[in-house]
Design a protein around this motif. Structure first.
Motif, PDB file in Angstrom:
ATOM      1  N   SER A   1       0.829  -1.214   0.000  1.00 52.36           N
ATOM      2  CA  SER A   1       0.000   0.000   0.000  1.00 52.36           C
ATOM      3  C   SER A   1       0.856   1.253   0.000  1.00 52.36           C
ATOM      4  CB  SER A   1      -0.907   0.005   1.222  1.00 52.36           C
ATOM      5  OG  SER A   1      -1.831  -1.058   1.144  1.00 52.36           O
ATOM      6  N   LEU A   2       1.923   1.177   0.755  1.00 51.63           N
ATOM      7  CA  LEU A   2       2.804   2.338   0.798  1.00 51.63           C
ATOM      8  C   LEU A   2       3.232   2.732  -0.615  1.00 51.63           C
ATOM      9  CD1 LEU A   2       5.666   2.746   3.336  1.00 51.63           C
ATOM     10  CD2 LEU A   2       6.039   3.227   0.944  1.00 51.63           C
ATOM     11  N   TYR A   3       3.470   1.718  -1.417  1.00 49.10           N
ATOM     12  CA  TYR A   3       3.962   1.997  -2.768  1.00 49.10           C
ATOM     13  C   TYR A   3       2.855   2.386  -3.737  1.00 49.10           C
ATOM     14  CZ  TYR A   3       8.633   0.691  -1.502  1.00 49.10           C
ATOM     15  OH  TYR A   3       9.870   0.672  -0.927  1.00 49.10           O
ATOM     16  N   GLN A   4       1.643   2.441  -3.259  1.00 50.65           N
ATOM     17  CA  GLN A   4       0.585   2.992  -4.110  1.00 50.65           C
ATOM     18  C   GLN A   4       0.565   4.503  -3.989  1.00 50.65           C
ATOM     19  OE1 GLN A   4      -3.292   1.356  -4.100  1.00 50.65           O
ATOM     20  NE2 GLN A   4      -2.531  -0.416  -5.208  1.00 50.65           N
ATOM     21  N   TYR A   5       1.182   5.001  -2.942  1.00 47.75           N
ATOM     22  CA  TYR A   5       1.110   6.445  -2.707  1.00 47.75           C
ATOM     23  C   TYR A   5       2.464   7.129  -2.792  1.00 47.75           C
ATOM     24  CZ  TYR A   5      -3.539   5.187  -1.342  1.00 47.75           C
ATOM     25  OH  TYR A   5      -4.817   4.706  -1.359  1.00 47.75           O
ATOM     26  N   PHE A   6       3.498   6.341  -2.749  1.00 53.44           N
ATOM     27  CA  PHE A   6       4.842   6.918  -2.825  1.00 53.44           C
ATOM     28  C   PHE A   6       5.686   6.089  -3.774  1.00 53.44           C
ATOM     29  CE2 PHE A   6       2.996   7.896   1.254  1.00 53.44           C
ATOM     30  CZ  PHE A   6       3.266   9.251   1.409  1.00 53.44           C
ATOM     31  N   PRO A   7       6.461   6.729  -4.590  1.00 54.84           N
ATOM     32  CA  PRO A   7       7.270   5.976  -5.563  1.00 54.84           C
ATOM     33  C   PRO A   7       8.353   5.142  -4.899  1.00 54.84           C
ATOM     34  CG  PRO A   7       7.791   8.320  -5.646  1.00 54.84           C
ATOM     35  CD  PRO A   7       6.593   8.177  -4.756  1.00 54.84           C
ATOM     36  N   ASP A   8       8.860   5.617  -3.795  1.00 54.92           N
ATOM     37  CA  ASP A   8       9.863   4.826  -3.086  1.00 54.92           C
ATOM     38  C   ASP A   8      10.016   5.359  -1.662  1.00 54.92           C
ATOM     39  OD1 ASP A   8      11.262   7.166  -3.311  1.00 54.92           O
ATOM     40  OD2 ASP A   8      12.511   6.472  -4.947  1.00 54.92           O
ATOM     41  N   LYS A   9      10.866   4.707  -0.934  1.00 57.82           N
ATOM     42  CA  LYS A   9      11.053   5.055   0.468  1.00 57.82           C
ATOM     43  C   LYS A   9      11.446   6.513   0.639  1.00 57.82           C
ATOM     44  CE  LYS A   9      14.628   4.241   3.860  1.00 57.82           C
ATOM     45  NZ  LYS A   9      15.382   3.263   4.668  1.00 57.82           N
ATOM     46  N   SER A  10      12.311   6.946  -0.209  1.00 56.38           N
ATOM     47  CA  SER A  10      12.820   8.311  -0.117  1.00 56.38           C
ATOM     48  C   SER A  10      11.689   9.341  -0.193  1.00 56.38           C
ATOM     49  CB  SER A  10      13.821   8.540  -1.240  1.00 56.38           C
ATOM     50  OG  SER A  10      14.335   9.828  -1.163  1.00 56.38           O
ATOM     51  N   ALA A  11      10.703   9.039  -1.000  1.00 55.30           N
ATOM     52  CA  ALA A  11       9.598   9.977  -1.179  1.00 55.30           C
ATOM     53  C   ALA A  11       8.798  10.148   0.114  1.00 55.30           C
ATOM     54  CB  ALA A  11       8.698   9.510  -2.308  1.00 55.30           C
ATOM     55  N   VAL A  12       8.720   9.087   0.880  1.00 58.23           N
ATOM     56  CA  VAL A  12       8.003   9.182   2.153  1.00 58.23           C
ATOM     57  C   VAL A  12       8.759  10.124   3.085  1.00 58.23           C
ATOM     58  CG1 VAL A  12       7.101   7.933   4.125  1.00 58.23           C
ATOM     59  CG2 VAL A  12       7.154   6.823   1.886  1.00 58.23           C
ATOM     60  N   LEU A  13      10.043   9.894   3.157  1.00 58.02           N
ATOM     61  CA  LEU A  13      10.845  10.768   4.009  1.00 58.02           C
ATOM     62  C   LEU A  13      10.765  12.208   3.515  1.00 58.02           C
ATOM     63  CD1 LEU A  13      12.786  11.133   6.310  1.00 58.02           C
ATOM     64  CD2 LEU A  13      14.658  10.479   4.810  1.00 58.02           C
ATOM     65  N   ASP A  14      10.787  12.358   2.213  1.00 55.62           N
ATOM     66  CA  ASP A  14      10.704  13.713   1.661  1.00 55.62           C
ATOM     67  C   ASP A  14       9.477  14.454   2.165  1.00 55.62           C
ATOM     68  OD1 ASP A  14      13.017  13.716   0.237  1.00 55.62           O
ATOM     69  OD2 ASP A  14      12.124  13.050  -1.637  1.00 55.62           O
ATOM     70  N   VAL A  15       8.370  13.754   2.182  1.00 56.22           N
ATOM     71  CA  VAL A  15       7.141  14.430   2.618  1.00 56.22           C
ATOM     72  C   VAL A  15       7.261  14.847   4.082  1.00 56.22           C
ATOM     73  CG1 VAL A  15       4.680  14.162   3.036  1.00 56.22           C
ATOM     74  CG2 VAL A  15       5.688  13.311   0.916  1.00 56.22           C
ATOM     75  N   VAL A  16       7.775  13.951   4.898  1.00 54.49           N
ATOM     76  CA  VAL A  16       7.933  14.291   6.311  1.00 54.49           C
ATOM     77  C   VAL A  16       8.841  15.511   6.447  1.00 54.49           C
ATOM     78  CG1 VAL A  16       8.801  13.501   8.533  1.00 54.49           C
ATOM     79  CG2 VAL A  16       7.571  11.913   7.047  1.00 54.49           C
ATOM     80  N   VAL A  17       9.949  15.459   5.726  1.00 56.04           N
ATOM     81  CA  VAL A  17      10.913  16.550   5.824  1.00 56.04           C
ATOM     82  C   VAL A  17      10.306  17.855   5.274  1.00 56.04           C
ATOM     83  CG1 VAL A  17      13.100  17.417   4.910  1.00 56.04           C
ATOM     84  CG2 VAL A  17      12.938  15.072   5.749  1.00 56.04           C
ATOM     85  N   ASP A  18       9.676  17.729   4.130  1.00 63.17           N
ATOM     86  CA  ASP A  18       9.077  18.926   3.520  1.00 63.17           C
ATOM     87  C   ASP A  18       8.060  19.574   4.453  1.00 63.17           C
ATOM     88  OD1 ASP A  18      10.571  18.436   1.347  1.00 63.17           O
ATOM     89  OD2 ASP A  18       8.926  17.967  -0.022  1.00 63.17           O
ATOM     90  N   ARG A  19       7.215  18.728   5.006  1.00 62.50           N
ATOM     91  CA  ARG A  19       6.201  19.301   5.892  1.00 62.50           C
ATOM     92  C   ARG A  19       6.834  20.007   7.070  1.00 62.50           C
ATOM     93  NH1 ARG A  19       0.923  15.471   6.418  1.00 62.50           N
ATOM     94  NH2 ARG A  19       0.608  15.210   4.173  1.00 62.50           N
ATOM     95  N   TYR A  20       7.830  19.395   7.637  1.00 60.05           N
ATOM     96  CA  TYR A  20       8.466  20.026   8.788  1.00 60.05           C
ATOM     97  C   TYR A  20       9.073  21.368   8.398  1.00 60.05           C
ATOM     98  CZ  TYR A  20      11.393  21.166  12.636  1.00 60.05           C
ATOM     99  OH  TYR A  20      11.969  21.860  13.669  1.00 60.05           O
ATOM    100  N   TRP A  21       9.829  21.364   7.325  1.00 59.79           N
ATOM    101  CA  TRP A  21      10.488  22.612   6.959  1.00 59.79           C
ATOM    102  C   TRP A  21       9.499  23.671   6.471  1.00 59.79           C
ATOM    103  CZ3 TRP A  21      14.643  24.748   8.473  1.00 59.79           C
ATOM    104  CH2 TRP A  21      15.735  23.955   8.846  1.00 59.79           C
ATOM    105  N   ASP A  22       8.454  23.244   5.833  1.00 61.42           N
ATOM    106  CA  ASP A  22       7.457  24.218   5.407  1.00 61.42           C
ATOM    107  C   ASP A  22       6.845  24.911   6.618  1.00 61.42           C
ATOM    108  OD1 ASP A  22       7.939  23.655   2.812  1.00 61.42           O
ATOM    109  OD2 ASP A  22       6.120  22.481   2.454  1.00 61.42           O
ATOM    110  N   GLU A  23       6.553  24.094   7.600  1.00 61.91           N
ATOM    111  CA  GLU A  23       6.007  24.645   8.845  1.00 61.91           C
ATOM    112  C   GLU A  23       6.967  25.661   9.466  1.00 61.91           C
ATOM    113  OE1 GLU A  23       3.279  23.527  10.967  1.00 61.91           O
ATOM    114  OE2 GLU A  23       3.926  24.834  12.606  1.00 61.91           O
ATOM    115  N   VAL A  24       8.219  25.247   9.570  1.00 63.51           N
ATOM    116  CA  VAL A  24       9.215  26.152  10.157  1.00 63.51           C
ATOM    117  C   VAL A  24       9.339  27.407   9.303  1.00 63.51           C
ATOM    118  CG1 VAL A  24      11.676  26.440  10.631  1.00 63.51           C
ATOM    119  CG2 VAL A  24      10.510  24.324  11.301  1.00 63.51           C
ATOM    120  N   ALA A  25       9.421  27.182   7.999  1.00 62.15           N
ATOM    121  CA  ALA A  25       9.589  28.330   7.107  1.00 62.15           C
ATOM    122  C   ALA A  25       8.405  29.280   7.218  1.00 62.15           C
ATOM    123  CB  ALA A  25       9.733  27.842   5.667  1.00 62.15           C
ATOM    124  N   ASP A  26       7.218  28.725   7.278  1.00 63.10           N
ATOM    125  CA  ASP A  26       6.035  29.579   7.400  1.00 63.10           C
ATOM    126  C   ASP A  26       6.115  30.442   8.650  1.00 63.10           C
ATOM    127  OD1 ASP A  26       5.049  28.586   5.112  1.00 63.10           O
ATOM    128  OD2 ASP A  26       3.509  27.318   6.013  1.00 63.10           O
TER     129      ASP A  26
END
Lengths: 187, 187, 187, 187
Positions: free
Chosen positions: C36-61
């Motif tokens: 299921s994970l791979y239905q929403y993310f192309p690979d493991k890295s993409a999952v981490l990317d989202v976590v990281v992006d969200r965190y930094w977006d929050e901080v940046a905002d």
DNA sequence: TATGAATGAGGGTTCATTCAT
DNA sequence: TATGAATGAACCCTCATTCAT
């Protein structure tokens, strides 16, 4: 160790089929861990390659030996003996031949198969050329035809269940080849 | 619906190869959901079966039509025309033929292929028998040999790159068959 | 579903660390199958990317909000308030910040981090330029220095155990920045 | 032997990156068997530790030497010279610094890095205290701020591509530190 | 009927570590 | 002491198939 793995690979292929040919299964069959397999082979494909190579080398050796013995000779008896050698070569490991030719995508075997065909074809073409040409027809084309026809028929006979008996097949192969090549140069 | 799926399956095979032939990919190519595919086919294999069946039926029709037109006739010209029909039949969808014969495990095709071979073999055996037997040799064995030889050579010629040109192949096939069958009954 | 997976990914990171951040573990934490994970993310890295992006977006905002509110203003009070906003932004999810900044190879974060730095730097450079230049010194270089210094100090203060108390850090950051920029243009 | 392994480890890190830093690869690069590596190091981490330790010791020595030479001195020139020494220290092995700071989880370096920071901080605090205190402000906090700011800026300047030129960075670092510390005690 | 999200077993492969020699 | 073959758990990822809607 390579030996154990290759033997296990052959066993898995023959006993469980190509679908079951997974690295884990081969390793297990070899009584070895998956990691060990990768100390001796770069990947799964390489294991299969060795099995395939060994099989075709064996077949090629037998066929070439039979041909080599008769270089320069001619006549129906030679044709029949050669055909018999081809059948015998293919029968040397019928179980593996079955898996390789029925379960694997032909592309997997194309390399080795073509290589053997080419060698035999050249040998035959040389013989035909030596016999004084083909009366204007292409010696190469003739060799190509003979090799493919004999290969296909022998393969089928070895692999398929009921069919003509061995003597009959040899008779027919002999008739096929001599009938084809005779008018021009084997008369 | 079945139609859409089968067409998509063919497309996937030809454009992406057998490795890409997954149910999801076929469904996507058909613009259909994977679930829908399973409403019309019991499993993935059944989809492939239909593609294979259709291909071989098409080939069989063409070959049988050519043979049917000439039932009762004889001589090199007939042999040549028949061989030409076989080549043409196999060339009618070279792309699919390539995938089916190079990428699929031959077992997948065996059924259809055997069926066609048997039909043609019987037709040919009947012709040979009608022509007054084979001088003690088995008409069935002869038909078996001819069918396999012609099939193998035609298949290879259609699929493999450089080789004899079309006319030459037909000449050689004609020579092969007539040389084989002639002495006894086509003289 | 993406939400469940991202939340699970965050949980795994925070509770088990980056070493435990495997696709299977994340899927399990999400109560979901690996597939299921791979239905929403192309690979493991993409999952981490989202976590990281969200965190930094929050901080940046948060950081940009604080800066935006004060565009055009000046003086130690503004500096202090901005520094406080940076601290608050980084404190918004200290647990995740810890994993991201201590467990991940910095390269994994470099993109987002640089992007935020650049945005803030340009904002600051504009303010400095608007204030009448830096007396021959490069406004860009000054903005670069201030951003890096404040970022490093704030990051350390938020992540490291004992240190100056909050008020003291803000005092010192204020002194650092005003002392640096004052002589030329904030006098 | 330890020497050979550590040297190989450094080489692997620099030439192939942290991802390639496997015990097998390090052993191979050292011309040693994996087993031998484990006779001198309890595990992979210990090998990396030694490489990291050596690097930071080298950097620490250079920085402390520069500071030691100037104990008791004061003024912008001293600040500038010290900053220059920090840059030079970090530049002494830029390739390794890059891998260590970009590829490794920062936790792997935290110990060494903190240790150096603490040493320098104490040195600096002593100087500041000797200079007559900070007018009620915490000398420790000031040292903490200065060390982190200079470290972060120097690290970035050494590792990142284009930025202010060396002289400019030194100018700005000097301005930053003197502007921060001057009003109270370096006037 | 048609969907498509969800499944989960299994695939090939890596690598830190061990231990008999 | 030094070896290096052997290990095996764990990794990331795929895909034929199902089932609630």
């Amino acid at each position: 160790m390579v030996e154990r793995i290759v033997a296990a690979a052959r066993r898995v292929l023959v006993e469980q089929g190509y679908d079951a040919f997974s690295t884990n299964r081969v390793a297990a069959a070899a009584g070895v861990s998956p990691g060990s397999l990768y100390q001796y082979f770069p990947d799964k494909s390489a294991v299969l390659d060795v099995v395939v190579d060994r099989y075709w080398d064996e077949v090629a050796d037998r066929v070439q030996a039979a041909l080599g013995d008769r270089v320069g000779q001619t006549g129906p008896a030679v044709v029949r003996a050669t055909a018999a050698a081809v059948l015998a070569a293919l029968e040397s490991d019928r179980e593996l031949l079955r898996v390789l030719h029925e379960d694997l995508p032909p592309r997997r075997l194309a390399g080795q198969r073509r290589a053997l065909e080419v060698r035999v074809r050249h040998l035959l073409a040389a013989v035909l050329a030596g016999r004084g040409g083909a009366g204007g027809r292409s010696v190469d084309a003739q060799a190509w035809v003979v090799v493919l026809a004999v290969e296909a028929i022998a393969l089928r006979w070895v692999l398929d269940g009921p069919g003509p008996d061995r003597g009959e097949v040899l008779d027919e192969l002999t008739a096929l080849v001599t009938g084809y090549l005779a008018p021009a140069q084997l008369g």
